[in-house]
Motif scaffolding. Structure first.
Motif, PDB file in Angstrom:
ATOM      1  N   VAL A 191      13.883   1.718 -21.059  1.00  0.00           N
ATOM      2  CA  VAL A 191      12.974   0.889 -21.866  1.00  0.00           C
ATOM      3  C   VAL A 191      13.557  -0.515 -22.025  1.00  0.00           C
ATOM      4  O   VAL A 191      12.853  -1.519 -21.893  1.00  0.00           O
ATOM      5  CB  VAL A 191      12.733   1.529 -23.246  1.00  0.00           C
ATOM      6  CG1 VAL A 191      11.922   0.591 -24.136  1.00  0.00           C
ATOM      7  CG2 VAL A 191      12.024   2.863 -23.098  1.00  0.00           C
ATOM      8  N   MET A 192      14.862  -0.563 -22.302  1.00  0.00           N
ATOM      9  CA  MET A 192      15.514  -1.864 -22.480  1.00  0.00           C
ATOM     10  C   MET A 192      15.463  -2.668 -21.189  1.00  0.00           C
ATOM     11  O   MET A 192      15.244  -3.883 -21.209  1.00  0.00           O
ATOM     12  CB  MET A 192      16.967  -1.678 -22.929  1.00  0.00           C
ATOM     13  CG  MET A 192      17.658  -2.980 -23.284  1.00  0.00           C
ATOM     14  SD  MET A 192      19.284  -2.718 -24.023  1.00  0.00           S
ATOM     15  CE  MET A 192      19.770  -4.419 -24.349  1.00  0.00           C
ATOM     16  N   HIS A 193      15.655  -1.996 -20.075  1.00  0.00           N
ATOM     17  CA  HIS A 193      15.605  -2.689 -18.786  1.00  0.00           C
ATOM     18  C   HIS A 193      14.227  -3.282 -18.546  1.00  0.00           C
ATOM     19  O   HIS A 193      14.090  -4.429 -18.078  1.00  0.00           O
ATOM     20  CB  HIS A 193      15.970  -1.721 -17.661  1.00  0.00           C
ATOM     21  CG  HIS A 193      16.086  -2.380 -16.323  1.00  0.00           C
ATOM     22  ND1 HIS A 193      15.492  -1.896 -15.185  1.00  0.00           N
ATOM     23  CD2 HIS A 193      16.727  -3.519 -15.945  1.00  0.00           C
ATOM     24  CE1 HIS A 193      15.765  -2.691 -14.172  1.00  0.00           C
ATOM     25  NE2 HIS A 193      16.506  -3.684 -14.608  1.00  0.00           N
TER      26      HIS A 193
ATOM     27  N   LEU B 197      13.988  -6.429 -20.496  1.00  0.00           N
ATOM     28  CA  LEU B 197      14.770  -7.536 -19.949  1.00  0.00           C
ATOM     29  C   LEU B 197      14.166  -8.091 -18.662  1.00  0.00           C
ATOM     30  O   LEU B 197      14.394  -9.255 -18.327  1.00  0.00           O
ATOM     31  CB  LEU B 197      16.215  -7.080 -19.699  1.00  0.00           C
ATOM     32  CG  LEU B 197      17.049  -6.826 -20.958  1.00  0.00           C
ATOM     33  CD1 LEU B 197      18.421  -6.264 -20.591  1.00  0.00           C
ATOM     34  CD2 LEU B 197      17.214  -8.119 -21.760  1.00  0.00           C
ATOM     35  N   LEU B 198      13.417  -7.272 -17.955  1.00  0.00           N
ATOM     36  CA  LEU B 198      12.776  -7.752 -16.728  1.00  0.00           C
ATOM     37  C   LEU B 198      11.830  -8.910 -17.016  1.00  0.00           C
ATOM     38  O   LEU B 198      11.568  -9.747 -16.143  1.00  0.00           O
ATOM     39  CB  LEU B 198      12.008  -6.613 -16.042  1.00  0.00           C
ATOM     40  CG  LEU B 198      12.855  -5.569 -15.297  1.00  0.00           C
ATOM     41  CD1 LEU B 198      11.968  -4.462 -14.762  1.00  0.00           C
ATOM     42  CD2 LEU B 198      13.657  -6.211 -14.169  1.00  0.00           C
ATOM     43  N   LEU B 199      11.325  -8.963 -18.237  1.00  0.00           N
ATOM     44  CA  LEU B 199      10.392 -10.034 -18.600  1.00  0.00           C
ATOM     45  C   LEU B 199      11.036 -11.418 -18.523  1.00  0.00           C
ATOM     46  O   LEU B 199      10.349 -12.418 -18.349  1.00  0.00           O
ATOM     47  CB  LEU B 199       9.844  -9.792 -20.019  1.00  0.00           C
ATOM     48  CG  LEU B 199       9.007  -8.525 -20.200  1.00  0.00           C
ATOM     49  CD1 LEU B 199       8.638  -8.348 -21.665  1.00  0.00           C
ATOM     50  CD2 LEU B 199       7.754  -8.574 -19.334  1.00  0.00           C
ATOM     51  N   VAL B 200      12.372 -11.456 -18.646  1.00  0.00           N
ATOM     52  CA  VAL B 200      13.049 -12.752 -18.604  1.00  0.00           C
ATOM     53  C   VAL B 200      12.937 -13.355 -17.208  1.00  0.00           C
ATOM     54  O   VAL B 200      12.985 -14.574 -17.034  1.00  0.00           O
ATOM     55  CB  VAL B 200      14.527 -12.608 -19.036  1.00  0.00           C
ATOM     56  CG1 VAL B 200      15.402 -12.072 -17.901  1.00  0.00           C
ATOM     57  CG2 VAL B 200      15.070 -13.947 -19.519  1.00  0.00           C
TER      58      VAL B 200
ATOM     59  N   GLU C   6      11.550 -13.699 -27.487  1.00  0.00           N
ATOM     60  CA  GLU C   6      10.566 -12.621 -27.350  1.00  0.00           C
ATOM     61  C   GLU C   6      11.176 -11.426 -26.615  1.00  0.00           C
ATOM     62  O   GLU C   6      11.014 -10.278 -27.034  1.00  0.00           O
ATOM     63  CB  GLU C   6       9.348 -13.137 -26.574  1.00  0.00           C
ATOM     64  CG  GLU C   6       8.306 -12.055 -26.275  1.00  0.00           C
ATOM     65  CD  GLU C   6       7.206 -12.541 -25.342  1.00  0.00           C
ATOM     66  OE1 GLU C   6       6.607 -11.708 -24.647  1.00  0.00           O
ATOM     67  OE2 GLU C   6       6.944 -13.765 -25.307  1.00  0.00           O
ATOM     68  N   VAL C   7      11.893 -11.715 -25.543  1.00  0.00           N
ATOM     69  CA  VAL C   7      12.549 -10.648 -24.775  1.00  0.00           C
ATOM     70  C   VAL C   7      13.621  -9.961 -25.625  1.00  0.00           C
ATOM     71  O   VAL C   7      13.741  -8.736 -25.643  1.00  0.00           O
ATOM     72  CB  VAL C   7      13.184 -11.229 -23.492  1.00  0.00           C
ATOM     73  CG1 VAL C   7      14.011 -10.166 -22.777  1.00  0.00           C
ATOM     74  CG2 VAL C   7      12.106 -11.777 -22.569  1.00  0.00           C
TER      75      VAL C   7
END
Length: 242
Positions: A49-51, A54-57, A65-66
Motif C-alpha cells: 500500500v505504501m509503495h 509513493l508511486l504517485l511522486v 499529498e504523497v
C-alpha cells in the motif's frame, strides 16, 4: 541375553523419549513461526500500500499529498512490529532463529520509509530514526544493521526514476541534488568492509543508480537547462565506481 534385552528396551525407551521431546519442541516452534509469518504477511501488505502511495511522486504529485498517505502506513507497520515483539517474547534470546521470517518485508519497509524521508528532508534516514519510526527497541527487538543497509540500497534504486520524471516535469535542479546525495551515500558505503554476499551485490548495484543519475545530470548541463549558479563539474562523469 536378558541383559541385552534389557539394554535394548532401555535404548528404545530413551530414543522414544528423546524424539517425543523433539516433537513437542518442533510443534511449539512451528506454532510460533506461523504467528510470525501471519504478522509478516500483514507487514508485506502494508508495504505494498505504501509503495502504491509513493508511486504517485513519479507522477509529479505534491510531496505533502504523497507523504500523508504513506505515513499512515508507517503507523500501521509500527503496530505490526509491536505485535512481532510480543510474539518473540515467548522465545527470549532467539531473535535470529526466526529473523528470516520477516527479514525481506523489513528491508522493503525500510527502503520506502527512507525514500519518503528523503523526499521530505533531502537527507538519509539513519538507523536509529528507522527504529524510532517503527517503535523498535534495540535492547529487545531492534533493527538488524544488514536489513537497514539493504533497505537503503533498495531505496537508491528509486532515485534514477525519480530524477528522470522530475526533469521531464521541468525540475532541472533535481539531478544535481540527487547526484550529490547518492555520491555521498556511495562513498559512505565504501567505508564498510563488505563480504561477497547479498549486501555486497546490492551495494554494487548502487553504482549503476549513481551512473544513471550522472548521465541525466550531465545531459541537463550540456543542454543548458541547469539552473544558473550550479557549480558542479561540467566535463562529464568523473566518479570512479568500484
Amino acid at each position: 541375553m536378558a541383559a541385552d534385552a534389557g539394554d535394548s528396551s532401555f535404548s528404545s525407551s530413551s530414543m522414544e523419549k528423546q524424539f517425543g521431546g523433539f516433537l513437542q519442541q518442533l510443534e511449539q516452534s512451528g506454532n510460533l513461526r506461523d504467528k510470525i509469518r501471519a504478522v509478516a504477511a500483514e507487514i508485506e501488505s502494508s508495504t505494498r500500500v505504501m509503495h502504491s502511495c509513493l508511486l504517485l511522486v513519479h507522477e509529479s504529485r505534491p510531496i505533502p499529498e504523497v507523504a500523508a498517505k504513506a505515513e499512515a502506513q508507517i503507523e500501521v507497520m509500527k503496530g505490526l512490529y509491536g505485535r512481532l515483539a510480543e510474539i518473540l517474547r515467548e522465545c527470549p534470546g532467539q531473535y535470529y532463529r526466526y529473523h528470516g521470517d520477516w527479514r525481506t518485508e523489513t528491508q522493503t519497509a525500510i527502503s520506502m520509509i527512507a525514500f519518503l524521508h528523503w523526499l521530505q528532508m533531502g537527507n538519509l534516514l539513519v538507523h536509529s530514526e528507522v527504529e524510532q519510526k517503527l517503535g523498535l527497541d534495540s535492547s529487545e527487538f531492534g533493527l538488524d544493521i544488514e536489513d537497514y543497509l539493504i533497505g537503503i540500497c533498495f531505496m537508491s534504486n528509486e532515485l534514477p526514476r525519480y530524477v528522470v520524471n522530475q526533469v521531464t516535469a521541468g525540475d532541472y535542479d533535481c539531478p544535481r541534488k540527487v547526484l550529490a546525495f547518492l555520491t555521498d551515500l556511495h562513498a559512505s558505503f565504501r567505508i564498510l568492509n563488505l563480504r561477497n554476499d547479498f549486501l555486497r551485490k546490492k551495494f554494487d548495484g548502487m553504482k549503476y543508480d549513481l551512473r544513471r543519475v550522472e548521465e541525466v545530470y550531465y545531459d541537463v548541463k550540456i543542454r543548458g537547462l541547469a539552473p544558473i549558479g550550479d557549480s558542479t563539474a561540467t566535463k562529464g562523469p568523473k566518479h570512479k565506481h568500484g
